[in-house]
Scaffold this motif. Structure first.
Motif, mmCIF file in Angstrom:
data_model
loop_
_atom_site.group_PDB
_atom_site.id
_atom_site.type_symbol
_atom_site.label_atom_id
_atom_site.label_comp_id
_atom_site.label_asym_id
_atom_site.label_seq_id
_atom_site.Cartn_x
_atom_site.Cartn_y
_atom_site.Cartn_z
ATOM 1 N N SER A 171 10.334 16.482 122.031
ATOM 2 C CA SER A 171 10.691 17.557 121.102
ATOM 3 C C SER A 171 10.577 17.084 119.659
ATOM 4 O O SER A 171 10.019 17.776 118.796
ATOM 5 C CB SER A 171 12.116 18.039 121.385
ATOM 6 O OG SER A 171 12.540 18.959 120.395
ATOM 7 N N GLN A 172 11.077 15.892 119.395
ATOM 8 C CA GLN A 172 11.036 15.346 118.038
ATOM 9 C C GLN A 172 9.601 15.083 117.584
ATOM 10 O O GLN A 172 9.238 15.365 116.437
ATOM 11 C CB GLN A 172 11.850 14.058 117.974
ATOM 12 C CG GLN A 172 11.945 13.464 116.570
ATOM 13 C CD GLN A 172 12.836 12.229 116.530
ATOM 14 O OE1 GLN A 172 13.593 11.966 117.456
ATOM 15 N NE2 GLN A 172 12.739 11.474 115.454
ATOM 16 N N LEU A 173 8.775 14.558 118.494
ATOM 17 C CA LEU A 173 7.380 14.278 118.152
ATOM 18 C C LEU A 173 6.622 15.558 117.804
ATOM 19 O O LEU A 173 5.827 15.590 116.858
ATOM 20 C CB LEU A 173 6.686 13.558 119.313
ATOM 21 C CG LEU A 173 7.058 12.093 119.538
ATOM 22 C CD1 LEU A 173 6.423 11.574 120.821
ATOM 23 C CD2 LEU A 173 6.630 11.231 118.349
ATOM 24 N N ILE A 174 6.864 16.609 118.563
ATOM 25 C CA ILE A 174 6.168 17.873 118.301
ATOM 26 C C ILE A 174 6.619 18.465 116.968
ATOM 27 O O ILE A 174 5.806 18.978 116.190
ATOM 28 C CB ILE A 174 6.398 18.865 119.457
ATOM 29 C CG1 ILE A 174 5.691 18.362 120.717
ATOM 30 C CG2 ILE A 174 5.888 20.259 119.088
ATOM 31 C CD1 ILE A 174 5.957 19.186 121.946
ATOM 32 N N ASN A 175 7.912 18.380 116.698
ATOM 33 C CA ASN A 175 8.411 18.860 115.402
ATOM 34 C C ASN A 175 7.779 18.088 114.250
ATOM 35 O O ASN A 175 7.418 18.656 113.218
ATOM 36 C CB ASN A 175 9.934 18.729 115.347
ATOM 37 C CG ASN A 175 10.649 19.972 115.854
ATOM 38 O OD1 ASN A 175 10.369 21.081 115.405
ATOM 39 N ND2 ASN A 175 11.542 19.793 116.810
#
Length: 286
Positions: free
Chosen positions: A27-31
């Motif tokens: 989730s953090q990487l996509i954000n």
């Protein structure tokens, strides 16, 4: 097992599905990959999925690993400033290199000396190299989304797709930079001079045949390229010089250049404009 084979083919490395996905990390990487300039819906559209699909991943509501195809697309369309790589996404998705894989951490962007990288990773690295060069020159630059990386020949409806597209004020007489990446490389097999020269010549000939549509666009509908710089980026030096020799003297109606990039050292080695019938300044970076 087919999905594992796909990853092996892409990275030419040994990867295995070893853990459950780290949904928080993914989730953090996509954000981060989205960047500050786009909404999540816009990023999803560029990656070829619905906003709802992205929403499930970002909000950690997925019950299974994210598909390899989507991870590839996220890596390709990631914001340049984010430096998000396919390898990071694979690891967050639960993939790991096997113990017998020798990792080479001495190379920037995790690209090995022999440039054993997927087409997507190669394109992303080239985008980083070019973006860094433009930013160091202090010019305004904007990476255009996938929907803008195409030209449509109205007479036939044929679509010509580009790998990278910039909006920039660096080049006099041009406000858009359209880039096609030529990923072909020599096999690395040890050949005698005659066989090697024949292989280089054949690859160069095949590449020019593949580029025929691009040059037909230039002749048939030159207004498509008004105020646009077209660059063909090569990653193999021998193929680059062979293609350059074959295209010497060929006249285009618009502004075209050939560029050679060293992926290992993240460096632009050469750029040469093709002969143009138009009144264009030499806007080469080298």
């Amino acid at each position: 097992m087919s999905e594992i084979k796909d990853v092996l083919d892409i990275n030419e490395s040994h990867w295995v599905q070893q853990y459950l996905p780290d949904f928080d990390e993914l989730s953090q990487l996509i954000n981060t990959a989205k960047g500050a300039e786009r909404t999540m819906s816009q990023f999803a559209e560029e990656c070829g999925v619905s906003p709802a699909t992205f929403s499930r991943i970002v909000n950690k509501k997925n019950a299974k690993a994210t598909s390899l195809t989507l991870l590839q697309s996220i890596a390709e369309h990631a914001s340049v400033e984010s430096n998000i790589t396919l390898e990071q996404l694979l690891q967050a998705n639960g993939w790991r290199k096997s113990e017998n894989e020798i990792e080479n951490n001495s190379r920037i962007y995790n690209i090995s000396e022999s440039v054993k990288a997927s087409v997507l990773e190669c394109n992303q690295l080239i985008r980083m190299i070019l973006s860094d060069d433009l930013l160091m020159r202090g010019v305004g630059v904007k990476i255009l989304p996938q929907s803008k990386r195409r030209q449509i020949l109205t007479r036939t409806g044929i679509v010509l797709n580009y790998d990278i597209c910039y909006e920039t004020d660096l080049f006099e007489g041009c406000d858009t930079w359209l880039i096609k990446v030529i990923n072909q490389k020599m096999t690395g097999e040890i050949l005698n001079d005659d066989k090697k020269n024949r292989e280089i010549n054949q690859k160069a000939t095949d590449i020019i045949k593949e580029l025929a549509l691009l040059f037909l666009f230039d002749q048939w509908q030159p207004k498509l390229f008004t105020k646009k710089k077209n660059t063909l980026v090569f990653v193999d030096e021998e193929i680059y010089w062979s293609v350059k020799k074959k295209l010497k003297g060929m006249e285009t109606k618009n502004y075209f250049t050939l560029m050679l990039i060293d992926l290992c050292n993240c460096e632009i080695l050469d750029e040469t404009p093709l002969a143009s019938a138009g009144d264009y300044e030499d806007n080469s970076l080298i």
